[in-house]
Design an enzyme around this catalytic site. Structure first.
Site, PDB file in Angstrom:
ATOM      1  N   CYS A  68      -6.261   3.173 -24.120  1.00  0.00           N
ATOM      2  CA  CYS A  68      -7.575   2.116 -24.348  1.00  0.00           C
ATOM      3  C   CYS A  68      -8.258   2.047 -22.976  1.00  0.00           C
ATOM      4  O   CYS A  68      -9.489   1.116 -23.079  1.00  0.00           O
ATOM      5  CB  CYS A  68      -6.803   1.361 -25.375  1.00  0.00           C
ATOM      6  SG  CYS A  68      -5.376   0.353 -24.802  1.00  0.00           S
ATOM      7  N   HIS A 323      -3.438  -4.413 -26.096  1.00  0.00           N
ATOM      8  CA  HIS A 323      -4.095  -3.585 -26.280  1.00  0.00           C
ATOM      9  C   HIS A 323      -6.020  -3.346 -25.586  1.00  0.00           C
ATOM     10  O   HIS A 323      -6.604  -4.877 -25.892  1.00  0.00           O
ATOM     11  CB  HIS A 323      -4.992  -3.097 -27.758  1.00  0.00           C
ATOM     12  CG  HIS A 323      -5.612  -2.467 -28.736  1.00  0.00           C
ATOM     13  ND1 HIS A 323      -5.551  -0.698 -27.866  1.00  0.00           N
ATOM     14  CD2 HIS A 323      -7.217  -1.909 -28.586  1.00  0.00           C
ATOM     15  CE1 HIS A 323      -6.991  -0.263 -28.153  1.00  0.00           C
ATOM     16  NE2 HIS A 323      -7.291  -1.312 -29.361  1.00  0.00           N
TER      17      HIS A 323
END
Length: 378
Positions: A68, A323
């Site tokens: 990510c 994330h």
């Protein structure tokens, strides 16, 4: 311990499976490249990217192993038409093995796939395989600021044309002048230096919260007294004396990257995330934020210090389990998009402002990198 061991085993199996997939895909890509005439391929790439710079459609990137952070940074690079204008003029490596190891070329292929395909997302496995050669691993919690520097330096090092290297430097490099003055005899030394990001603290020296981005900028360029155990040796005085250390802004690039230092070390040596509210503007005029003493630039240079927000790389979660996603304003459409791996959607400025942070939401989404673009490039 049993659960952790199990997770490690699953991670190793996933990494091994992905490695095999990436090798297989690289071999297929290799065969395709060898079948195609080199000159025809070069012409196809040039043609594609001339059009791509005008379109820049929003296409997602699949997560291929905790990628990510990499995906978010790639989107920021590839949605920047000034960067892709440089990328599409690189020298294509002549041999297949060189192509597999060349980061700019693999980014070029990825951009081609993103712009020419009809899928909602594409897989960056070939580029991830290329980066693994340079120790940019998958299944690792990367820091976006560090990974940005790693990617940028790899791109610069592997660009063969001096003109493109110069253009890349001009596009991203910040120039400052460092000053060090003895407080006893007033002797002063100056040194010019450059940086790729402005690493702004979000707390002052007393651990008080800095309330706005403008406050962070003023604090970063504020002179610091070096006393007690921080004193420096003065050659004129012949001993350690108090010094005044300062930094003055000389030049700002077309694409300015600001690093909000939201991760800090606690006394226990653990890394702690600072999630407090810190607003940042859509429009930023550095000449209005910094004082005359914080600048070392003429009026023409300072007149070009007017910026508009282009992208935000945001982090959610903790330091050990987080994330990343990217909010990017299309330079051709002037619309904001959220790039969350393979998921891409149009968003509003109010959605972007949700990354300002909140003291009570430590797991919430907070801006980590801010990328500003000059309003009127010189």
């Amino acid at each position: 311990m049993g659960q952790r061991s199990g997770r490690q085993e699953r991670s190793k199996k996933l990494e091994l499976a992905l490695s095999k997939t990436m090798k297989a895909e690289a071999e297929v890509q290799n065969n395709k490249e060898e079948d195609e005439e080199p000159k025809a391929k070069d012409q196809r790439l040039t043609s594609v990217f001339g059009v791509a710079d005008l379109k820049n459609e929003a296409i997602g990137l699949y997560n291929v192993g905790q990628s990510c952070c990499l995906n978010s940074l790639l989107q920021v690079f590839l949605m920047n038409i000034h960067f892709t204008g440089i990328l599409r003029r690189i020298t294509v490596p002549p041999h297949a093995a060189q192509k597999r190891r060349n980061v700019p070329y693999q980014m070029l292929l990825l951009l081609e796939e993103m712009q020419c395909g009809k899928q909602k997302a594409v897989s960056p496995t070939a580029l991830a395989c290329c980066l693994s050669v340079y120790r940019v691993k998958l299944f690792v919690q990367h820091d976006a600021a560090q990974l940005f520097l790693t990617l940028w330096n790899l791109i610069k090092r592997q660009m063969k044309k001096p003109q493109l290297v110069e253009e890349l430097n001009d596009l991203y490099t910040i120039c400052v002048q460092e000053h060090l003055a003895c407080q006893k005899c007033s002797s002063e030394s100056k040194r010019n230096s450059s940086m790729l990001t402005l690493p702004l603290p979000v707390l002052d020296s007393s651990s008080h919260v800095l309330k706005t981005l403008e406050d962070c900028l003023q604090y970063f360029f504020h002179p610091e007294e070096l006393t007690d155990h921080n004193m420096c040796f003065c050659e004129q005085c012949g001993r350690k004396t108090p010094f005044l250390q300062s930094m003055k802004l000389v030049h700002l690039p077309q694409t300015l990257t600001i690093h909000l230092k939201r991760f800090c070390f606690e006394k226990s040596a653990d890394i702690h995330k600072l999630s407090h509210y810190l607003p940042f503007p859509q429009d930023l005029d550095f000449s209005a934020v910094l004082t005359e003493n914080q600048c070392q630039a003429d009026d023409n240079e300072k007149a070009a210090w007017k910026y508009e927000l282009f992208a935000v790389v945001a982090h959610s979660g903790s330091t050990s389990c987080g994330h990343y996603c990217a909010y990017i304003r299309s330079l051709t459409e002037c619309k904001w998009y959220c790039f969350n791996d393979s998921e891409v959607c149009q968003v509003s400025w109010d959605d972007v402002k949700c990354t300002y942070g909140h003291s009570n939401l430590h797991w919430g989404e907070t801006a980590y990198l801010l990328i500003y673009m000059k309003k009127h490039p010189q």
